[in-house]
Design an enzyme around this catalytic site. Structure first.
Site, PDB file in Angstrom:
ATOM      1  CB  SER A 104      42.543  61.137  -8.229  1.00  0.00           C
ATOM      2  OG  SER A 104      41.160  61.064  -7.951  1.00  0.00           O
ATOM      3  CB  VAL A 105      47.602  63.823  -9.254  1.00  0.00           C
ATOM      4  CG1 VAL A 105      49.077  63.964  -8.897  1.00  0.00           C
ATOM      5  CG2 VAL A 105      47.472  62.955 -10.505  1.00  0.00           C
TER       6      VAL A 105
END
Length: 335
Positions: A104-105
């Site tokens: 999710s970065v």
């Protein structure tokens, strides 16, 4: 706070901005940091570096950490090391060149792509999603609702599961949108009503980037972000097969059981980017110094957009926490 569930060989990167060793055959330290100007730390900074090293050495020896670390401050890399293995079966140790799944970065990169299109006057955050994706089956959802996780849309990782149990499938953003059209799963809330973190939002943002730019999401991101910033060791998931095994990392559970791919791994926007600590430093440095997007949009990106949340919040692709100190921590984590 470092929690035990961050123990993965495929390290979940955490990018943070504060606003205002031991060598054995199976314990490999990091090599030299990325090139930077001459840096002579003062005693206070030396003490910080010592504390960082003490912390990560302790975590590693206690089997609570396996991954790469890079800590920078005011344009200088203070600390950079590698701890543990990239591939336990092939006995490949981690190095500064190891490429990790950002998970999710990746959302920080997707949000930056949207903001670059806004700056180029090719879209507006207040635009209705249906303006750019007419086949999108929900009314009244804006791009800003997506980027701040206030769309109320259900998470495709859950509603698609009954139709995508075959792990050999390689679903795409377009196929997820098709499933949304066919089944129109119920929303969690009305658009703008409350914060609800959903991977669906950023999957849709990637499709909007494609529609507005006229290029594939991968081509746009590479041309507008990766290449200008010198992020030459950052890849999308379908590009990994072309890379040398020595830089690839395998994800493991805390019991060192390998985590395989699933049908959702090839969906982009919410995840799907692989990178190194050095490349992510280039991204963070450019983002927070106004080289990637203007200071005007940087300031807006790290504003809280969910007033109902008191201790933590979300901006345009960034999480944030407010502490008793004057500083605000801006970050993003990834599983």
């Amino acid at each position: 706070m470092i929690k035990k569930y961050l123990l993965f060989s495929g390290l979940a990167f955490v990018l943070i901005l504060a606003c205002s060793n031991e060598n054995t055959p199976d314990k490999k330290e990091g090599s030299a940091a990325a090139p930077q100007a001459a840096f002579s730390p003062d005693k206070v900074t030396q003490a910080k570096i010592y504390r960082l090293d003490t912390l990560f050495q302790h975590l590693y020896k206690a089997n609570l950490f396996n991954g790469n670390v890079l800590v920078a401050q005011k344009g200088y890399i203070l600390y950079q090391k590698s701890f543990g293995v990239a591939d336990n079966t092939k006995k490949i140790n981690l190095s500064d060149s190891s490429v990790f799944q950002l998970a999710s970065v990746s959302k920080t990169i997707t949000a930056a792509s949207i903001l670059k299109l806004v700056e180029a006057h090719k879209l507006d955050l207040k635009d209705d999603v249906q303006k750019h994706l007419p086949e999108f089956p929900y009314k009244g959802v804006s791009i800003e609702n997506l980027i701040t996780h206030r769309s109320g849309l259900p998470n495709y990782l859950y509603f698609c599961y009954p139709y995508c149990k075959d792990a050999s499938l390689k679903l795409s953003n377009a196929s997820i949108l098709d499933l949304m059209q066919q089944h129109k799963p119920a929303s969690y809330a009305k658009p703008g009503f409350r914060f609800n973190y959903s991977n669906t939002n950023y999957m849709l943002l990637a499709l909007i980037v494609e529609k507005v730019s006229g290029h594939s999401f991968k081509d746009f991101v590479r041309a507008e972000i990766f290449k200008p910033l010198g992020m030459n060791h950052t890849y999308f998931i379908d590009e990994l097969d072309q890379q040398n095994d020595s830089i690839k990392t395998i994800g493991y559970t805390v019991k060192m059981k390998e985590v395989g791919y699933d049908a959702f791994d090839y969906v982009l926007g919410d995840k799907g980017v692989y990178s190194t600590t050095n490349d992510m430093y280039l991204f963070a440095d450019a983002y927070f110094t106004g080289k990637l997007i203007s200071k005007q949009w940087l300031d807006l990106a790290i504003q809280p957009y969910s007033p109902e949340i008191k201790t933590h919040n979300y901006g345009y692709g960034w999480r944030m926490k407010n502490y008793a100190l004057p500083e605000k921590m801006v970050f993003h984590n990834g599983w």
